[in-house]
Design an enzyme around this catalytic site. Structure first.
Site, PDB file in Angstrom:
ATOM      1  N   GLU A 249       0.891  -1.169   0.000  1.00  0.00           N
ATOM      2  CA  GLU A 249       0.000   0.000   0.000  1.00  0.00           C
ATOM      3  C   GLU A 249       0.919   1.205   0.000  1.00  0.00           C
ATOM      4  OE1 GLU A 249      -3.125  -0.007  -0.258  1.00  0.00           O
ATOM      5  OE2 GLU A 249      -3.785  -1.966   0.431  1.00  0.00           O
ATOM      6  N   CYS A 283      -2.644   8.687   2.865  1.00  0.00           N
ATOM      7  CA  CYS A 283      -2.281   8.379   1.476  1.00  0.00           C
ATOM      8  C   CYS A 283      -3.475   8.538   0.544  1.00  0.00           C
ATOM      9  CB  CYS A 283      -1.649   7.001   1.374  1.00  0.00           C
ATOM     10  SG  CYS A 283      -2.585   5.772   2.256  1.00  0.00           S
TER      11      CYS A 283
END
Ligand code: ADP
Length: 475
Positions: A249, A283
């Site tokens: 990720e 993010c």
């Protein structure tokens, strides 16, 4: 640490020495405690212990593993306030957000406690009459995780819960800035019945030293990483040596798009939560705003009013919306992106005040051009660059013009456009008339250089299971 009532949560803490890491409160700069450093030999020993623990854990029925996870979930809820305070102290986010993260983190444990019981195989129609074909799913084995500082609890539960549910063990290296939440979570896991050797938190002297062991030790069969694309790439390269499975990720560069047929108030509300949650340090944060020329001024003006109302301060104080950023390097990086954008012609909607410590005043930048650095780089701070566009074609090209492909957002009331744009955006996740998309029930993850694999949802457990095909002949 008098703010933490359940002292058991802090039982891992050690005193200052060469074998401990000092953890500082980003709001005040004060040291709030010391976390133990694990030596290389201790990590190697932990891997061996975790292998044995994994074997007996995998032999337990899924229902038994599920019950332990349910108990862990319950303990997170019971300790929500303490965990949230600990998180705010080490990470800086406002207490209300920290409480939200404890619930969000807990939701993955509950979800995967349920999914543990549903790791079904398949029967496959055989191509010839004498064969019977089927698949079973088995745990990958000993796994490892490396997690970031921006969500000190949720980034751990998204990995540990599916791993344990699947029958794997896990060694976790949390970020050096926020290890306390990780150790506290592990204490609750043990209390819930997770064997101590099954879930092990390790902090090395250097992150790279732990990364080397995790990626090259043959017993570890899988690495799950959340962090920067730069480190993710490196860990993938290191994992290639023994073809280790990885989930990644990585970074994002989320476009937030406002079409001329959007509901502007709702777009502003979405922009606020998407951009300013965790001081812009997520993010999936909107990194760049594209607003149609017809609604550009209206959007910027309402956005500006909302941003001016944000209160910056210590996350422990009531009413604070924006805490400090994580460290000085982060602050410097954000400030230099803003300075450069202004040099290149961007205009802040209000004068930027220099704040002491690790605080930053939230900023909206107007007249931003798509080719500026602030648009192509991940800002990870409370700064919103706004770019004007005219046509859908030009917009899609700009939105996809990045190495990243994690989250994206757009606001439009036109159903034809909604479908067209949703399909055209090269991202793993698309928020349509919504600025908050994360939930344990949906698959979180990116395309392009934002990563590989999905966390949460029914797919999340697949990352920790191998498919085994059984072919029965001679029937
Ligand atoms: P961020 O910019 O969000 O800090 P990083 O990718 O640097 O992102 O950090 C995410 C996690 O990766 C942290 O736990 C950090 O300690 C770890 N990390 C950083 N460098 C390495 C490395 N070379 N090997 C293994 N882990 C690393």
């Amino acid at each position: 640490m008098h703010l933490i009532n359940n002292k058991k949560l802090l039982s891992f803490m050690v005193s200052e020495s060469d074998n401990s890491i000092a953890v500082n409160n980003p709001a005040t700069g004060e040291c709030i405690g010391y976390a133990p450093i694990t030596s290389k030999d201790e990590i190697l020993d932990a891997i061996e212990r975790s292998k044995l623990a994994q074997q007996s854990w995998a032999e337990q029925p899924a229902k038994a593993r599920s019950a332990v996870l349910q108990q862990w979930y319950q303990l997170l809820l019971d300790n929500q306030d303490d965990l949230a305070r600990l998180m705010t102290l080490e990470q800086g986010k406002p207490l209300a957000e920290a409480k939200g993260e404890v619930m969000y983190g807990a939701s993955f444990i509950q979800w995967f406690a349920e999914e543990a019981k549903r790791t079904y195989g398949e029967t496959i129609p055989a191509p010839s009459g004498d064969k019977r074909l089927l698949t079973i799913r088995q745990p990958v084995g000993v796994t490892a995780a490396i997690t970031p500082w921006n969500f000190p609890i949720a980034m751990i539960t998204r990995k540990a819960a599916p791993a344990l549910a699947a029958g794997c063990s896990m060694l976790i290296k949390p970020a050096e800035d926020t290890p306390l939440s990780a150790f506290a979570m592990a204490e609750l896991a043990y209390e819930a019945g997770v064997p101590k050797d099954l879930l092990i938190i390790v902090l090395g002297k250097q992150a790279a030293e732990v990364g080397d062991i995790f990626t090259t030790h043959p017993t570890i069969r899988k690495l799950s990483f959340t962090g920067s694309t730069r480190v993710g790439r490196l860990l993938m390269q290191q994992s290639a040596g023994d073809v280790k499975r990885t989930s990644m990720e990585l970074g994002g560069n989320a476009p937030f798009i406002v079409f001329d047929d959007a509901d502007i108030d709702s777009a502003v509300a979405g922009a606020m939560v998407s951009k300013f949650r965790n001081a812009g340090q997520t993010c999936v944060c909107a990194n760049r705003f594209y607003v149609h020329s017809k609604v550009y001024d209206a959007f910027v003006s309402k956005f500006d009013t909302a941003v001016r109302a944000l209160k910056v301060g210590n996350g422990m104080q009531e009413g604070v919306n924006i805490g400090p950023v994580i460290n000085q390097a982060a602050k410097n990086n954000i400030q230099s992106l803003v300075d450069k954008a202004i040099e290149q012609g961007a205009e802040p909607t209000s004068s930027i005040e220099e704040l002491a410590g690790l605080y930053l005043q939230p900023v909206i930048l107007k007249n931003v051009k798509h080719n500026m650095d602030i648009v192509s780089q991940e800002i990870f701070g409370p700064v919103a660059p706004v770019i004007c566009f005219d046509t859908d074609e030009e917009l899609i090209e700009m939105a996809n013009d990045t190495i990243y492909g994690l989250a994206s957002y757009f606001y439009s009331q036109n159903v034809h456009r909604v479908w067209k744009v949703a399909e055209a955006l090269q991202y793993g996740m698309v928020g349509i008339n919504d600025g908050i998309i994360s939930t344990e029930v949906a698959p979180f993850g990116g395309v392009k250089q934002s990563g590989i694999g999905r966390e949460g949802a029914k797919q999340g457990i697949d990352e920790y299971m191998d498919i085994k095909y059984l072919c029965f002949g001679g029937n």
